[in-house]
Write an enzyme that holds these catalytic residues in place. Structure first.
Site, PDB file in Angstrom:
ATOM      1  N   GLU A   1       0.920  -1.175   0.086  1.00  0.00           N
ATOM      2  CA  GLU A   1      -0.041   0.005  -0.156  1.00  0.00           C
ATOM      3  C   GLU A   1       0.871   1.084  -0.071  1.00  0.00           C
ATOM      4  O   GLU A   1       1.966   1.237   1.023  1.00  0.00           O
ATOM      5  CB  GLU A   1      -0.916   0.010   1.253  1.00  0.00           C
ATOM      6  CG  GLU A   1      -1.646   1.293   1.422  1.00  0.00           C
ATOM      7  CD  GLU A   1      -2.802   1.128   2.515  1.00  0.00           C
ATOM      8  OE1 GLU A   1      -2.800   2.418   3.208  1.00  0.00           O
ATOM      9  OE2 GLU A   1      -3.275   0.279   3.005  1.00  0.00           O
TER      10      GLU A   1
ATOM     11  N   GLU B   1      -2.468  11.351   3.413  1.00  0.00           N
ATOM     12  CA  GLU B   1      -3.434  11.377   4.347  1.00  0.00           C
ATOM     13  C   GLU B   1      -3.400  12.496   5.470  1.00  0.00           C
ATOM     14  O   GLU B   1      -2.474  13.074   5.551  1.00  0.00           O
ATOM     15  CB  GLU B   1      -3.083  10.118   5.288  1.00  0.00           C
ATOM     16  CG  GLU B   1      -3.484   8.526   4.667  1.00  0.00           C
ATOM     17  CD  GLU B   1      -3.088   7.449   5.667  1.00  0.00           C
ATOM     18  OE1 GLU B   1      -4.207   7.119   6.118  1.00  0.00           O
ATOM     19  OE2 GLU B   1      -2.063   7.303   5.964  1.00  0.00           O
TER      20      GLU B   1
END
Length: 548
Positions: free
Chosen positions: A436, A441
């Site tokens: 990932e 974020e």
């Protein structure tokens, strides 16, 4: 840890003195007697020594060490880390205090080996001679607080609160906090510290009452901080990953502290350069909280005037990828479903993160040249919030390139937008085996910071490799979030400036096709507590482009 009993205790002296009030009687003056000291010395090079002092009629004990540090231990037990490199002998004097102020003392010598050394931190901290540091008042997050327990999500970031630039300016706070001068000096193997607080210190609300304040708010209170104190550099034990900490702790003797008083003297160095210092300390009377302070070598007067030493302009990032391979400019009036898939529902255990939203197709819209993913407070299928999540799985997948997304973040505590990628073999091998790459974020509860992360076997979830950087106006202005992905490196950039580099290797799952994901989660492990007044907010994406 194997412990070796220290033998050959050297008894140096036994002293007695008393300072009594006139009404004290002989039976209230109880001289501590039969003072004994034992020590257990580690043999692993950590420099740790456990001391135990005991005496009849003793109420408390004070340990004085020949390296200049001291500590009070009411129960007589104290663990000290000696950090002078090599095998060294230290004199330790213990004073046992009894009722009426009488005392007795005894000294021992301990021989301790320490293999710890951090010359880089020492050099940056002292400048090789003497260097003065000031609170970085002009920077976002110069003061912050977050959870301290290693089991808490993101326990090493100030997720509860971060101060805005110059937030504490005005009234008397700027004069008692921002104008502090902390000087670290080097003399041979030793480091000393001195705090010039101009007579006043900025106290946390939990300590203000103890020092004559009104107890109910942070306050500036008179405090004499003059005099040099010894400083020890020691290995940190917080459990913060190496990519988010130098793994070194500043231990200030004599109750010294770094500008904001929280009852702590040990500060983990999260990062340090020639002109910047970022530290974390666990609060003395509330070990569930960790406080963060940023420092600079620029005095407050120059920071507030916008002056100070100018830092050189960073070299422009040189990309390896110039040819536009694919993009979505979101110029139409609907999402291109030949490329994007809607993901619906709440997944398993809130998509593995305890998220509290239910994803719906209706929460994803395209208008006015932008994509909007909107989180709302509304009931759906047993959940109190809805939002949107889209992917390019099976439609557009690729290996290597420069991925850029220009976006504005939503507003509100509890929002957790992300732009990220998963390996195209996700359905076959699962997570984290697939790999990932989190391009961006951001959480509404910590608006002054954005982060990127890499998840793979052995480094996933709370143990992912994470890079963080400051960001301003994330919800009101567009910013460009970029990853440069090659077989050698994965480089993350914000607005064209590199802030995190990861070395890629053939053994890692980052050398095959990946697909794109964009979503806005609510709550969960990283999003945290949702604000009571949150109703609706969107992540707006101007474009996403891939160059190869």
């Amino acid at each position: 840890m194997k412990m070796i009993k220290k033998i050959g205790i050297l008894v140096l002296l036994f002293g007695l003195f008393s300072c009594q009030e006139d009404d004290l009687t002989l039976d209230t003056i109880m001289v501590p007697a039969d003072l004994s000291i034992s020590s257990e010395i580690s043999d692993d090079g950590s420099g740790l020594v456990e001391f135990n002092a005991s005496a009849t009629n003793a109420l408390t004990y004070k340990f004085n060490f020949s390296d200049g540090s001291s500590a009070v231990a009411p129960n007589g037990n104290y663990t000290k880390r000696f950090t002078r490199t090599g095998l060294n002998t230290y004199l330790v004097t213990v004073v046992a205090y009894g009722q009426g102020g009488v005392s007795s003392s005894k000294s021992v010598e301990v021989e301790v080996r320490s293999d710890f050394s951090d010359p880089d931190t020492k050099e940056f901290l002292t400048g090789g001679n003497s260097k003065t540091w000031y609170v970085a008042s002009a920077q976002a997050g110069h003061l912050g607080v977050g959870p301290s327990e290693a089991g808490a999500p993101d326990f090493y970031t100030p997720t509860y609160y971060t101060a805005a630039p110059f937030e504490k300016a005005g009234d008397e706070l700027s004069s008692c906090f921002y104008t502090d001068e902390i000087t670290f000096s080097e003399s041979g193997e030793n480091i000393t510290y001195e705090l010039n607080n101009n007579g006043f210190t900025f106290f946390n609300v939990d300590y203000a009452g103890e020092f004559g304040g009104s107890a109910g708010q942070d306050e500036c209170l008179a405090l004499d901080t003059s005099g040099e104190k010894s400083v020890t550099l020691a290995p940190a034990s917080s459990g913060i990953p190496a990519d988010a900490s130098t793994q070194t702790e500043i231990q200030i003797g004599g109750g010294g502290f770094m500008s904001y008083y929280i009852g702590a003297s040990n500060y983990e160095v999260l990062s340090i350069t020639e002109n910047t210092l970022y530290v974390r300390a666990v609060m003395g009377n509330n070990p569930a909280l960790a406080w963060y302070v940023k420092f600079t070598t620029t005095p407050y007067a120059q920071q507030s005037a916008g002056g100070g030493a100018e830092e050189p302009e960073p070299e422009p990032f040189q990309t390896q990828f110039e040819d536009l391979a694919w993009s979505d400019e979101f110029d139409g009036d609907a999402l291109d479903t030949s490329v994007w898939n809607y993901e619906i529902g709440n997944g398993t255990d809130g998509w593995g993160n305890n998220e509290v939203q239910y994803y719906k197709e209706e929460n994803v819209t395209v208008q006015d040249g932008s994509l909007f993913i909107t989180a709302k407070r509304e009931s759906e299928s047993g959940f109190d919030f809805t939002s949107g999540r889209i992917t390019t799985q099976d439609n557009y997948e690729f290996t290597y390139g420069r991925i850029e997304a220009r976006a504005k973040m939503p507003e509100g505590g509890g929002t957790w937008p992300a732009i990220w990628m998963l390996g195209a073999n996700f359905d076959e091998v699962g997570w984290p085996e697939t790999g990932e790459i989190d391009i961006m974020e951001w959480v509404g509860n910590n608006p002054g910071e954005t982060s990127s992360a890499l998840h793979y076997p052995g480094n996933s979830g709370g143990n992912a490799v994470v890079g963080r950087t400051e960001i301003a106006n994330a919800s009101t202005e567009f910013h460009t979030y970029t990853v440069e992905w090659t077989s050698e490196n994965i480089i993350l950039l914000l607005d064209g400036e590199e802030f995190f580099t990861f070395t890629n290797e053939a053994s890692l799952p980052f050398n095959k096709d990946f697909f794109l994901i964009m979503n806005v989660a609510m709550g969960g492990g990283l999003g945290g507590e949702i604000a009571d007044d949150f109703q609706e907010s969107s992540m707006e994406v101007d474009y996403i482009r891939i160059y190869q």
